[in-house]
Enzyme design. Sequence first.
Site, mmCIF file in Angstrom:
data_model
loop_
_atom_site.group_PDB
_atom_site.id
_atom_site.type_symbol
_atom_site.label_atom_id
_atom_site.label_comp_id
_atom_site.label_asym_id
_atom_site.label_seq_id
_atom_site.Cartn_x
_atom_site.Cartn_y
_atom_site.Cartn_z
ATOM 1 N N ASP A 10 -26.616 7.543 -13.308
ATOM 2 C CA ASP A 10 -26.069 7.785 -14.629
ATOM 3 C C ASP A 10 -25.710 6.401 -15.216
ATOM 4 O OD1 ASP A 10 -24.730 9.292 -16.742
ATOM 5 O OD2 ASP A 10 -22.861 8.626 -15.802
ATOM 6 N N LEU A 11 -25.495 6.318 -16.519
ATOM 7 C CA LEU A 11 -25.197 5.002 -17.115
ATOM 8 C C LEU A 11 -23.695 4.804 -17.363
ATOM 9 C CD1 LEU A 11 -26.227 2.333 -18.394
ATOM 10 C CD2 LEU A 11 -26.405 3.562 -20.548
ATOM 11 N N ASP A 12 -23.198 5.524 -18.379
ATOM 12 C CA ASP A 12 -21.798 5.338 -18.772
ATOM 13 C C ASP A 12 -20.868 5.831 -17.668
ATOM 14 O OD1 ASP A 12 -22.721 4.423 -21.161
ATOM 15 O OD2 ASP A 12 -22.392 6.285 -22.246
ATOM 16 N N THR A 18 -18.726 2.105 -20.711
ATOM 17 C CA THR A 18 -18.823 2.152 -22.174
ATOM 18 C C THR A 18 -17.922 3.236 -22.760
ATOM 19 O OG1 THR A 18 -20.871 3.281 -21.691
ATOM 20 C CG2 THR A 18 -21.073 1.109 -22.665
ATOM 21 N N LYS A 46 -17.084 12.754 -21.453
ATOM 22 C CA LYS A 46 -17.898 12.037 -20.463
ATOM 23 C C LYS A 46 -19.165 12.806 -20.104
ATOM 24 C CE LYS A 46 -14.657 8.996 -18.195
ATOM 25 N NZ LYS A 46 -13.934 8.686 -16.960
ATOM 26 N N SER A 115 -29.507 9.380 -17.963
ATOM 27 C CA SER A 115 -28.317 9.300 -18.813
ATOM 28 C C SER A 115 -28.447 10.166 -20.063
ATOM 29 C CB SER A 115 -28.118 7.843 -19.242
ATOM 30 O OG SER A 115 -27.218 7.742 -20.319
ATOM 31 N N ALA A 116 -27.315 10.634 -20.575
ATOM 32 C CA ALA A 116 -27.306 11.398 -21.823
ATOM 33 C C ALA A 116 -27.363 10.483 -23.040
ATOM 34 C CB ALA A 116 -26.034 12.239 -21.887
ATOM 35 N N LYS A 146 -26.710 17.799 -19.583
ATOM 36 C CA LYS A 146 -26.042 18.106 -18.321
ATOM 37 C C LYS A 146 -24.937 19.150 -18.598
ATOM 38 C CE LYS A 146 -26.564 13.212 -17.168
ATOM 39 N NZ LYS A 146 -25.888 11.914 -17.058
ATOM 40 N N GLU A 170 -23.144 9.781 -10.172
ATOM 41 C CA GLU A 170 -22.592 10.336 -11.413
ATOM 42 C C GLU A 170 -21.074 10.219 -11.479
ATOM 43 O OE1 GLU A 170 -22.366 11.870 -14.239
ATOM 44 O OE2 GLU A 170 -24.453 12.119 -14.798
ATOM 45 N N ASP A 171 -20.541 10.035 -12.693
ATOM 46 C CA ASP A 171 -19.078 10.006 -12.843
ATOM 47 C C ASP A 171 -18.545 11.251 -13.546
ATOM 48 O OD1 ASP A 171 -20.186 9.290 -15.398
ATOM 49 O OD2 ASP A 171 -18.185 8.619 -15.979
HETATM 50 P P1 B16 Z 1 -24.869 8.021 -27.134
HETATM 51 P P2 B16 Z 1 -24.017 9.064 -19.574
HETATM 52 C C1 B16 Z 1 -23.127 9.654 -22.026
HETATM 53 O O1 B16 Z 1 -23.751 8.777 -21.130
HETATM 54 C C2 B16 Z 1 -21.641 9.354 -22.196
HETATM 55 O O2 B16 Z 1 -20.943 9.598 -20.984
HETATM 56 C C3 B16 Z 1 -21.078 10.224 -23.268
HETATM 57 O O3 B16 Z 1 -19.704 9.948 -23.462
HETATM 58 C C4 B16 Z 1 -21.849 9.990 -24.574
HETATM 59 O O4 B16 Z 1 -21.388 10.839 -25.591
HETATM 60 C C5 B16 Z 1 -23.337 10.257 -24.313
HETATM 61 O O5 B16 Z 1 -23.786 9.432 -23.257
HETATM 62 C C6 B16 Z 1 -24.199 10.016 -25.529
HETATM 63 O O6 B16 Z 1 -24.200 8.651 -25.815
HETATM 64 O O7 B16 Z 1 -23.952 8.335 -28.270
HETATM 65 O O8 B16 Z 1 -24.976 6.563 -26.793
HETATM 66 O O9 B16 Z 1 -26.229 8.668 -27.279
HETATM 67 O O10 B16 Z 1 -22.670 9.133 -18.918
HETATM 68 O O11 B16 Z 1 -24.822 10.331 -19.458
HETATM 69 O O12 B16 Z 1 -24.788 7.832 -19.175
HETATM 70 MG MG MG Z 2 -21.423 9.093 -17.121
#
Ligand code: B16
Ligand code: MG
Length: 219
Positions: A10-12, A18, A46, A115-116, A146, A170-171
Amino acid sequence: MNNKKAFIFDLDGVIVDTAKYHFLAWQKIAKSLNINFTHEDNELLKGVSRVRSLDIILGLGNVEASQEDKDKWLIQKNEDYLSYLVDMDESEVLPGVLKVLKLLKDKKQGIALGSASKNARPILEKTGVLSYFDVIVDGNDVSNAKPDPEVFLKAAQLLNIDPKNSIVFEDSVAGIQAANIAEMVSVGIGEETILHEADYIFKDFTFIDEDFIESLIKK
Ligand code: B16
Ligand code: MG
């Protein structure tokens, strides 16, 4: 025994923090709408998509809005969020992550991002870790968020590795659930009380050593 596994990150909250920038950008939107949006509320976002995040915030303030307004706020939020990313560099990669990425590369394992976020690529690029990833699946590539396992299944498929031979870091609770639904090994990064559904939990990557990685590869 198959010694090549898919390691999906996962990223964030896993590679970079972030969440703090998402919070600042969402808080501006919330303030302009007179919605009280706290750090605790930010936990709800998240791993959640941008569109769904806005709906959650509007729900906190019982605010109903037209699609036109929502679209406008989504653009504003992302522009503001991107302004925080401008100064991002290698120093923002979370502790221990680079060591694990290097280990996996040395051991010739498959490495993917799941990642989302729709901003994943520029973030990986700015923080200097893009070249570690064989495959990137992000919010631009999937239609189901997810805990739907689509993002992780797609990553494993692109690596040509069976989901059962895949490991997810994953977090978020939704991300752990997605990995479990995909029948992948789930590794929670964060608090045990929150991520208790994961197969393994570590506070951060500094607690993940070579023996653990080896045990996953041999599994
Ligand atoms: P964006 P992940 C997610 O990333 C974040 O945890 C979530 O807070 C955020 O709303 C989502 O990405 C969308 O991000 O606005 O940059 O498209 O944890 O799945 O890496
Ligand atoms: Mg995350």
